[in-house]
Design an enzyme around this catalytic site. Structure first.
Site, PDB file in Angstrom:
ATOM      1  CG  ASP A 211      46.548  39.822  43.606  1.00  0.00           C
ATOM      2  OD1 ASP A 211      46.850  38.659  43.944  1.00  0.00           O
ATOM      3  OD2 ASP A 211      47.014  40.829  44.160  1.00  0.00           O
TER       4      ASP A 211
ATOM      5  NE  ARG B  77      44.556  38.882  45.890  1.00  0.00           N
ATOM      6  CZ  ARG B  77      44.526  39.810  46.835  1.00  0.00           C
ATOM      7  NH1 ARG B  77      43.578  39.778  47.769  1.00  0.00           N
ATOM      8  NH2 ARG B  77      45.411  40.780  46.865  1.00  0.00           N
TER       9      ARG B  77
ATOM     10  CB  SER C 198      50.573  48.558  46.159  1.00  0.00           C
ATOM     11  OG  SER C 198      49.627  47.515  46.065  1.00  0.00           O
TER      12      SER C 198
ATOM     13  CG  ASP D 119      42.326  51.887  43.209  1.00  0.00           C
ATOM     14  OD1 ASP D 119      42.195  53.078  42.859  1.00  0.00           O
ATOM     15  OD2 ASP D 119      43.382  51.244  43.092  1.00  0.00           O
TER      16      ASP D 119
HETATM   17  N1  ARG Z   1      53.356  39.862  44.024  1.00  0.00           N
HETATM   18  C1  ARG Z   1      52.593  39.204  45.030  1.00  0.00           C
HETATM   19  C2  ARG Z   1      51.703  38.162  44.400  1.00  0.00           C
HETATM   20  O1  ARG Z   1      51.519  38.180  43.234  1.00  0.00           O
HETATM   21  C3  ARG Z   1      51.834  40.178  45.896  1.00  0.00           C
HETATM   22  C4  ARG Z   1      50.619  40.792  45.303  1.00  0.00           C
HETATM   23  C5  ARG Z   1      50.039  41.806  46.205  1.00  0.00           C
HETATM   24  N2  ARG Z   1      48.781  42.296  45.736  1.00  0.00           N
HETATM   25  C6  ARG Z   1      48.404  43.543  45.827  1.00  0.00           C
HETATM   26  N3  ARG Z   1      47.238  43.839  45.319  1.00  0.00           N
HETATM   27  N4  ARG Z   1      49.120  44.490  46.383  1.00  0.00           N
HETATM   28  O2  ARG Z   1      51.185  37.316  45.045  1.00  0.00           O
END
Ligand code: ARG
Length: 405
Positions: free
Chosen positions: A130, A101, A181, A15
């Site tokens: 995110d 993040r 993912s 991506d």
């Molecule tokens: N659900 C988790 C969170 O919001 C994990 C997110 C993982 N991010 C990703 N881009 N795969 O913190």
């Protein structure tokens, strides 16, 4: 006129590789790729892999590409406060992605300032948390900056993105595609998608990378002693380590016993419930030890107040409000609370469990002579009678007047 610049959070995956070209073609940006090492390629030896990622960005059309080794900064500035606050979102999730993040955004903004870019970009979709964390962090620390979210905007399926890339000779790696993912850093690993989207299905073993299956865990338990100073772990089995290394070491040792797997249905900020698989051997071991040491060292009113605030703290972090007035105020509270959280916790590790096997602290509030039932007892039993009578007085008055109504 020169093209405007944008600093893109670059992972090396499909991506964000496609995004470099898309941002140039569709929006006229010169893209500076920024790959940030938060321990996703292991505590040591990430440098080579990060250099490969950097070169891939250039091959995909970035005008410049930088790698930032932010492992210590991540540990000290983000994981450390999370340990102090015992953060577990919904009582379960140690906030792996949520903690990284704001750090990544801070670096994107820094590189943007240094390279004269007026925009930053991230590779999030529109369904997750995110995107919120990147963008709200940017609003907090650089309210003037433009944030682009190419993946959210282009609406290409994975297959369409591959075709789009191939038409333009963008060297994306599609062979190593996993159905999941994954996001990963020092504090843990997250997995979503594929079969995991059925909350009834058990996660296949291939999802896991940092913990062994219970069937393969050693038949002998192991002990590990964590030393804490002012609320932070500073040594493992007496060996002092900086926080990043310490986390990696505990992660490895607990993971070898199958500790740290979390399977949960999670409430996302965007309103969706999602099934998440986390692997956080080090995080869960350290948090369990830290919380227990607090029970020994914190005065009870303070401890109770802190427990009430921990969930709120976790929620703020989860919801992208790392840099916010309330979070900052809570940090001040937490910092004061940690002044006497020093001592040792002995952790047992065996077949998926990490438990407190013992704890001690030279400044702990456990007083053996007050607690004991043997002859060394110094607790004044005569005072208990009057105490109980007054403590129960309102209940007694209530019972007489209203209790039988
Ligand atoms: N659900 C988790 C969170 O919001 C994990 C997110 C993982 N991010 C990703 N881009 N795969 O913190």
């Amino acid at each position: 006129m020169t093209a405007p610049r944008l600093v893109l959070a670059y992972s090396g995956g499909l991506d964000t590789s496609v995004a470099i070209r898309w941002l140039a073609e569709q929006k006229g940006y010169e893209v500076v790729a920024c790959a940030i090492d938060v321990g996703q390629v292991g505590a040591d030896g990430g440098a080579e892999e990060m250099e490969r990622v950097r070169r891939r960005a250039l091959d995909c059309g970035a005008v410049d590409a930088v790698v930032v080794d932010a492992r210590n900064e991540f540990a000290d500035d983000f994981v450390g406060p999370a340990i102090a606050a015992n953060t577990l979102y919904m009582g379960k999730y140690p906030l792996v992605s949520a903690l990284s993040r704001p750090l990544i955004t801070r670096h994107l903004v820094r590189v943007a300032r240094e390279t004269g870019a007026a925009a930053i970009g991230h590779g999030c979709t529109g369904k997750g948390n995110d995107q919120v964390r990147f963008e709200v962090t940017a609003m907090a620390i650089a309210p003037d900056i433009v944030v682009e979210a190419p993946i959210r905007e282009w609406g290409l399926s994975r297959d369409a993105a591959i075709v789009w890339a191939q038409e333009r000779d963008i060297p994306v790696q599609v062979k190593t595609h996993s159905p999941y993912s994954i996001d990963e850093n020092l504090w843990g690993r997250t997995a979503e998608c594929g079969i995991l989207e059925d909350p009834w299905e058990s996660p296949p073993e291939e999802v896991f990378a940092r913990s062994v299956a219970l069937a393969d865990a050693p038949d002998e338990p192991e002990e590990l002693t964590l030393t804490f100073a002012d609320g932070l772990p500073v040594a493992v089995d007496g060996k002092e380590l900086d926080l990043a290394r310490l986390i990696a070491e505990v992660d490895r040792r607990a993971g070898a016993h199958g500790v740290g797997r979390i399977d949960m249905v999670e409430d996302r900020l965007v309103g969706i419930k999602s099934r998440e698989i986390y692997e956080c051997p080090g995080a869960l071991t350290i948090l369990t030890a830290h919380r227990d040491l607090e029970d020994l060292c914190l005065e009870q009113e303070l401890a109770q107040e802190k427990r009430g605030l921990e969930g709120r703290y976790a929620q703020l972090v989860y919801n992208g409000l790392w840099f916010s007035p309330l979070k900052k105020a809570l940090d001040a509270f937490v910092a004061v609370s940690q002044r006497y959280v020093s001592g040792e916790v002995r952790m047992g590790l065996y077949k998926g469990s990490a438990w407190v096997a013992g704890r001690r602290s030279p400044i702990g509030l456990y007083d053996h002579d007050l607690a004991t039932y043997d002859a060394s007892d110094r607790f004044d039993h005569t005072q208990a009678e009057g105490f109980v009578r007054l403590w129960g007085l309102p209940t007694k008055v209530w019972a007489r007047r209203q209790g039988s109504l």
